[in-house]
Design an enzyme around this catalytic site. Structure first.
Site, PDB file in Angstrom:
ATOM      1  N   SER A 139       0.708  -0.743   0.110  1.00 24.26           N
ATOM      2  CA  SER A 139      -0.173   0.369  -0.033  1.00 24.26           C
ATOM      3  C   SER A 139       1.123   1.729   0.170  1.00 24.26           C
ATOM      4  O   SER A 139       1.980   1.524   0.649  1.00 24.26           O
ATOM      5  CB  SER A 139      -1.206   0.134   1.524  1.00 24.26           C
ATOM      6  OG  SER A 139      -1.518   1.461   1.184  1.00 24.26           O
ATOM      7  N   TYR A 168      -2.203  -1.646   9.770  1.00 26.26           N
ATOM      8  CA  TYR A 168      -3.022  -2.199   8.856  1.00 26.26           C
ATOM      9  C   TYR A 168      -1.082  -2.008   7.889  1.00 26.26           C
ATOM     10  O   TYR A 168      -0.835  -2.139   7.169  1.00 26.26           O
ATOM     11  CB  TYR A 168      -3.675  -1.563   8.147  1.00 26.26           C
ATOM     12  CG  TYR A 168      -3.679  -1.635   6.427  1.00 26.26           C
ATOM     13  CD1 TYR A 168      -3.879  -2.608   6.129  1.00 26.26           C
ATOM     14  CD2 TYR A 168      -3.045  -1.088   5.991  1.00 26.26           C
ATOM     15  CE1 TYR A 168      -4.512  -2.674   4.761  1.00 26.26           C
ATOM     16  CE2 TYR A 168      -3.143  -0.871   4.471  1.00 26.26           C
ATOM     17  CZ  TYR A 168      -3.727  -2.187   3.984  1.00 26.26           C
ATOM     18  OH  TYR A 168      -4.223  -2.028   2.108  1.00 26.26           O
TER      19      TYR A 168
END
Length: 252
Positions: free
Chosen positions: A144, A157
């Site tokens: 990400s 995350y």
């Protein structure tokens, strides 16, 4: 001539679905996994077939490490039954889910869910699938943009995604003797149902991200699916051990 086969985790929707269709358009057959949405997965299978390819859908909870041996056995059976071969060529570790919570408020249960799906699951599923991946194949992991820049609420995350980026380099090194190239793609914010569809449905959030992006908009699944298909293709054969951010130039 034998067509290449890709195994895509989380291929029933979002980025995994788009990658399946882009790969099919390139002449690649697909085995995709789904956690609970069997009808959505079957719809992707039919779309791949409409593009002239072959596809199968298998159930998988990407965070249930104990279920992996049985899943790997099902992959082997599927390959023999539908393709009359024992190995596939490309692995896309795409399955994922989001948890938004400040560092101070993140619970151990939230942390463990993210760990199991985004890191521990990827580590051990890839390990157990290695005998089924053909020499000269390719593995693509998913990170990400949040592993490069920071936004409040994503400490856990993004930490898992940072771990995946390190793991990718080690896989590339250790699988080099088998000529298996391993890379990691890092999407920016995309208009999907990920994280409750906030980027897609919250106009204010969408506009804020677009304003921080050099190309002036938020990403679409099609942007990422094309890049995933490219990185898994022979055209990217000399790219190995790399992090490729596909985010339109966000927060440059």
């Amino acid at each position: 001539m034998n067509r290449k086969i890709a195994l895509i985790t989380g291929g029933s929707r979002g980025l995994g679905r788009d990658a399946a269709l882009k790969l099919a358009a390139r002449g690649v057959d697909v085995i995709l996994t789904y956690r609970s949405q069997a009808a959505e997965a079957q719809a992707v299978v039919e779309q791949v077939q409409a593009l002239g390819g072959r596809a199968q859908a298998l159930a998988l909870d990407a965070g249930d490490i104990g279920s992996f041996p049985a899943f790997v056995a099902r992959v082997g059976e599927t390959l023999h039954t539908h393709w009359q071969r024992g190995q596939f060529n490309y692995l896309l570790n795409n399955a994922g889910m989001g948890e938004h919570a400040s560092f101070a408020d993140t619970t151990e249960a939230q942390f463990d869910r993210l760990l199991n799906v985004h890191f521990k699951g990827v580590f051990f599923l890839t390990q157990q699938l290695l005998p089924l991946i053909a020499d000269g194949g390719r593995i693509l992991n998913v990170s990400s943009g949040l592993a490069r820049f920071s936004l409040p609420g994503y400490a856990a995350y993004a930490s898992m995604k940072g771990a995946i980026e390190v793991l990718t380099r080690y896989l590339a090194l250790e699988l080099g003797p088998r000529r298996i190239a391993v890379n990691v793609i890092a999407p920016g914010a995309i208009e999907t149902d990920f994280g409750g569809g906030a980027v897609r449905d919250n106009a204010q959030l969408n506009a804020m991200i677009a304003g921080q992006t050099a190309l002036g908009r938020v990403g679409q699944p099609d942007d990422i699916g094309k890049a995933m298909a490219l990185l898994l293709s022979e055209d990217a054969g000399w790219i190995n051990g790399q992090r490729v951010e596909v985010a339109g130039g966000v927060q440059l």
